[in-house]
Design a protein around this motif. Structure first.
Motif, PDB file in Angstrom:
ATOM      1  N   THR A  85      51.645  34.399   5.362  1.00  0.00           N
ATOM      2  CA  THR A  85      52.285  35.471   4.746  1.00  0.00           C
ATOM      3  C   THR A  85      52.598  36.640   5.832  1.00  0.00           C
ATOM      4  O   THR A  85      51.958  37.436   5.695  1.00  0.00           O
ATOM      5  N   SER A 136      46.649  37.175   9.220  1.00  0.00           N
ATOM      6  CA  SER A 136      44.991  35.683   9.044  1.00  0.00           C
ATOM      7  C   SER A 136      44.221  36.389   9.441  1.00  0.00           C
ATOM      8  O   SER A 136      43.698  37.437  10.198  1.00  0.00           O
ATOM      9  N   ASP A 159      39.252  32.169  12.689  1.00  0.00           N
ATOM     10  CA  ASP A 159      37.714  31.460  12.732  1.00  0.00           C
ATOM     11  C   ASP A 159      37.568  30.658  13.621  1.00  0.00           C
ATOM     12  O   ASP A 159      37.559  29.548  13.539  1.00  0.00           O
ATOM     13  N   LYS A 161      38.753  27.633  12.130  1.00  0.00           N
ATOM     14  CA  LYS A 161      39.723  27.529  11.075  1.00  0.00           C
ATOM     15  C   LYS A 161      41.183  28.884  10.772  1.00  0.00           C
ATOM     16  O   LYS A 161      40.182  29.950  11.302  1.00  0.00           O
ATOM     17  N   THR A 201      42.794  31.450   8.064  1.00  0.00           N
ATOM     18  CA  THR A 201      43.379  31.544   6.672  1.00  0.00           C
ATOM     19  C   THR A 201      44.030  32.847   6.871  1.00  0.00           C
ATOM     20  O   THR A 201      43.431  33.783   6.559  1.00  0.00           O
ATOM     21  N   ASP A 202      45.414  32.781   5.572  1.00  0.00           N
ATOM     22  CA  ASP A 202      45.938  33.913   5.965  1.00  0.00           C
ATOM     23  C   ASP A 202      45.479  34.445   4.082  1.00  0.00           C
ATOM     24  O   ASP A 202      44.714  34.684   3.828  1.00  0.00           O
ATOM     25  N   VAL A 203      46.216  35.752   4.790  1.00  0.00           N
ATOM     26  CA  VAL A 203      45.624  37.188   4.095  1.00  0.00           C
ATOM     27  C   VAL A 203      47.066  37.303   3.863  1.00  0.00           C
ATOM     28  O   VAL A 203      47.872  38.040   4.371  1.00  0.00           O
ATOM     29  N   ARG A 229      35.952  42.456   1.502  1.00  0.00           N
ATOM     30  CA  ARG A 229      36.342  41.416   1.179  1.00  0.00           C
ATOM     31  C   ARG A 229      35.790  39.949   1.370  1.00  0.00           C
ATOM     32  O   ARG A 229      36.572  39.649   2.415  1.00  0.00           O
ATOM     33  N   LYS A 230      35.457  39.380  -0.062  1.00  0.00           N
ATOM     34  CA  LYS A 230      35.368  38.253   0.284  1.00  0.00           C
ATOM     35  C   LYS A 230      36.827  37.337   0.629  1.00  0.00           C
ATOM     36  O   LYS A 230      36.783  36.688   1.915  1.00  0.00           O
ATOM     37  N   SER A 231      37.540  37.731  -0.400  1.00  0.00           N
ATOM     38  CA  SER A 231      39.377  36.975  -0.111  1.00  0.00           C
ATOM     39  C   SER A 231      39.640  38.691   0.538  1.00  0.00           C
ATOM     40  O   SER A 231      40.738  39.471  -0.561  1.00  0.00           O
ATOM     41  N   PRO A 232      39.884  38.925   1.932  1.00  0.00           N
ATOM     42  CA  PRO A 232      41.256  40.121   2.350  1.00  0.00           C
ATOM     43  C   PRO A 232      42.323  39.891   1.570  1.00  0.00           C
ATOM     44  O   PRO A 232      43.599  39.529   1.824  1.00  0.00           O
ATOM     45  N   LYS A 233      43.443  41.339   1.045  1.00  0.00           N
ATOM     46  CA  LYS A 233      44.034  41.185   0.370  1.00  0.00           C
ATOM     47  C   LYS A 233      44.691  42.922   1.061  1.00  0.00           C
ATOM     48  O   LYS A 233      43.991  43.609   1.645  1.00  0.00           O
TER      49      LYS A 233
END
Length: 628
Positions: free
Chosen positions: A233, A236, A239, A244, A246-248, A298-302
């Protein structure tokens, strides 16, 4: 006046009488005003760092000048805004294109730089140094620390909540992309061996913008330097502890965010990031007006689409004309102001060319730009930098277009709030050594509505990921004010900060310097002898790097065709749309943009058709008249 209590993350107003406003300049009250200093910057500063002394460290190294590199002539200067004076600083290595960050004790950590320039035939691009130094604001000198594990030309530099520093990305000593994560230990005052650092073996690109989140993870915003965005994306969450990534999702047009800029919007407690503009020096498309905002709580940032950048006027070689349609800018500068707004300034439409004159203020409270601010009389494109001064003005330096010139003017912007009346004053700070979770006492000369800490700038290449403003909730009795300091060191990493107070009209005080740290009153700066001898300066003997592979980087990564001119000149590998593929048309574009005749570095190779008569001189008189 009664006491007002506020939580760690909520701001409360303190209502008090404010002097009647008296606008000193009607136009400046709306737009602010610029002043170009009547003296010149003595160095080709590619980097600008605000020190706790109020002085600005301007780092050039070789300053993108290969002749200075070959001569071993590396420079830095200290600029004192209060006295308007400079002091040249002995500079031990080429810190051009290094990374930098303020440490918890106020020293400036500088990592990597330029080991070599591109080859004349374009076969090899830049390579990164392993060397690292601190700059001491007290002795005003560089002190060597141990080497990085490998070179990182164009690295990130982010301070963590415990005072350690993480550095990622950049080009190694072999000119390929480094996948090594580097960690500078505050406790040991040295870079850790690679086998003592969590390794993702991920290449994060060049000057990846990595912002520390309130939970200690790093947010890669998608802002970077040179070319396309990363796979996936384009943004990201990294962490480090869990190793780890994780894509944002949601970042618009990730492959055209080259030399965009990102900022943690004020206040830091809101955990929102704004990313602005960008282009792509490889395809040399028009830079864009895109902005994106993400809520990291947010729990799953976007990312969500933000308001478009205001149009400016652009000089494409024929004089200034209004921008149209999707035209925006890259090489953007974003500076957090004490009134809680963000100054947006500088930029250009194409690869090291076509400066855009436009300045606006972004208001995070309403997610809107306020267009029409006064504009800097000096173009500010590639290798420009902007930062907040302790007197609440903004300083801008640098412009290094493709023709190899460098603008040595310094511009100072006074925002509208400085023309709206007298300023509140911090009359005392009882203690300038602040601890997390504490309440600190200050006194002021009149009513204010907020107090805040702003981390001093450390800027290069549209990147200042440690920039942030932290609100300080207030407890008020008469003229005495208790400011409540966050208990979260990830929200406000340790170090020296500028303390501002702001009145009901948004007028800020001059800053006072305070140091924030755990056990701040007990910590001592390590003596210079310890810093100078920290570990093995040549690096540690390491176990084999299991799984390590650098990432192949194209020799044209910088967007320049080095078959022509010197490495300090950038003939674009792709010309802007509207310029035909003929040699004479390209030579005319180069002429309009200030290029002189260029040496052709290879009689056999003329990929852009600029040396039609093969005399070794590109865009000579005959080349400008022939087809090609």
């Amino acid at each position: 006046m009664g006491a007002i209590e506020a939580s760690d993350y909520e701001m409360q107003s303190v209502f008090a009488e404010t002097p009647t406003l008296a606008c000193s300049d009607e136009k400046a009250c709306r737009e602010g005003a610029w002043e170009v200093m009547p003296f010149k910057n003595p160095v080709r500063s590619m980097h600008a760092v605000m020190l706790r002394t109020g002085k600005v460290l301007l780092i050039a190294g070789s300053g993108n000048d290969p002749s200075l590199f070959q001569a071993g002539s590396f420079t830095s200067a200290l600029y004192d805004p209060s006295s308007r004076t400079f002091r040249l600083i002995a500079t031990p290595e080429d810190m051009f294109c290094a990374g930098h960050v303020q440490l918890a004790d106020g020293l400036i950590l500088i990592m990597s730089g330029t080991k070599s320039y591109p080859a004349a035939d374009g076969s090899v691009t830049y390579a990164g140094l392993r060397g690292s130094y601190t700059f001491d604001p007290t002795s005003e000198s560089y002190i060597r620390v141990n080497d990085l594990n490998e070179g990182h030309w164009y690295p990130s530099a982010t301070i963590l909540g415990n005072g350690d520093v993480i550095s990622l990305g950049g080009l190694g000593e072999d000119s390929n992309g480094s996948v090594v994560t580097e960690r500078f230990s505050r406790a040991q005052h040295r870079w850790l061996p690679v086998n003592q650092v969590n390794q993702s073996w991920q290449f994060f690109g060049l000057y990846p913008s990595m912002i520390l989140m309130q939970d200690g993870r790093l947010f890669y915003t998608g802002s970077h330097v040179f070319g396309d965005g990363l796979p996936g994306t384009g943004a990201s969450v990294y962490d480090y502890e869990a190793n780890k990534i994780t894509d944002v999702p949601g970042l618009q047009d990730k492959n055209h965010r080259d030399q965009s800029m990102s900022v943690l919007l004020p206040p830091a407690q809101d955990q929102k990031v704004l990313t602005v503009g960008g282009g792509n020096i490889l395809t040399n498309v028009d830079a864009n007006r895109l902005t994106d905002i993400v809520d990291l709580k947010r729990k799953s940032p976007k990312y969500e689409k933000g308001p478009p950048l205001p149009h400016g006027v652009v000089d494409k070689g024929h004089g200034m004309v209004p921008e149209e349609g999707a035209e925006g800018k890259m090489y953007v500068s974003l500076v957090i102001l004490p009134d809680g707004k963000v100054l947006e300034a500088g930029g250009a439409l194409h690869n090291r060319a076509d400066p855009v004159s436009e300045v606006s203020l972004f208001d995070p409270s309403i997610n809107k730009f306020e267009p029409g601010m006064a504009t800097d009389p000096i173009p500010r494109g590639y290798h420009s930098a902007a930062m907040l001064l302790p007197d609440a003005r903004v300083m801008m330096v640098g412009d290094n277009p493709g023709n190899g010139s460098f603008d040595d003017h310094i511009s100072i912007y006074s925002p509208p709030y400085l023309f709206k009346g007298s300023r509140p004053k911090i009359t005392s700070v009882i203690n300038d050594q602040w601890e997390y979770g504490s309440t600190q006492e200050i006194t002021v000369d009149r009513g204010i509505v907020k107090a805040e800490l702003i981390r001093p700038g450390a800027v290069t290449h549209s990147s200042d990921p440690n920039q942030r403003l932290i609100d300080l909730p207030l407890t008020v009795t008469a003229s005495r004010i208790g400011v409540n300091v966050t208990s979260n060191s990830n929200m406000a990493p340790p170090g020296w900060y500028m303390l501002f107070v702001v009145d009901a009209e948004g007028i800020p005080s001059v800053a006072r310097w305070v140091r924030l740290d755990a056990n701040a009153n007990k910590l001592q700066v390590p003596p210079a002898t310890y810093r100078a001898s920290a570990g093995n300066l040549a690096g540690d003997t390491l176990v084999p790097w299991e799984g390590r592979k650098s990432v192949r980087v194209n020799s044209e990564v910088s967007g320049c065709d080095y078959h022509y001119g010197t490495a300090g000149t950038c003939v674009p590998i792709t010309f802007p749309s509207g310029v035909s593929a003929s040699g004479p048309d390209r030579c005319e574009w180069l002429r309009m943009h200030g290029y002189k005749s260029l040496k052709s570095n290879s009689r056999r190779l003329d990929p852009l058709g600029l040396d039609a008569n093969h005399d070794g001189l590109a865009c000579g008189p005959e080349d400008r008249s022939r087809g090609g």
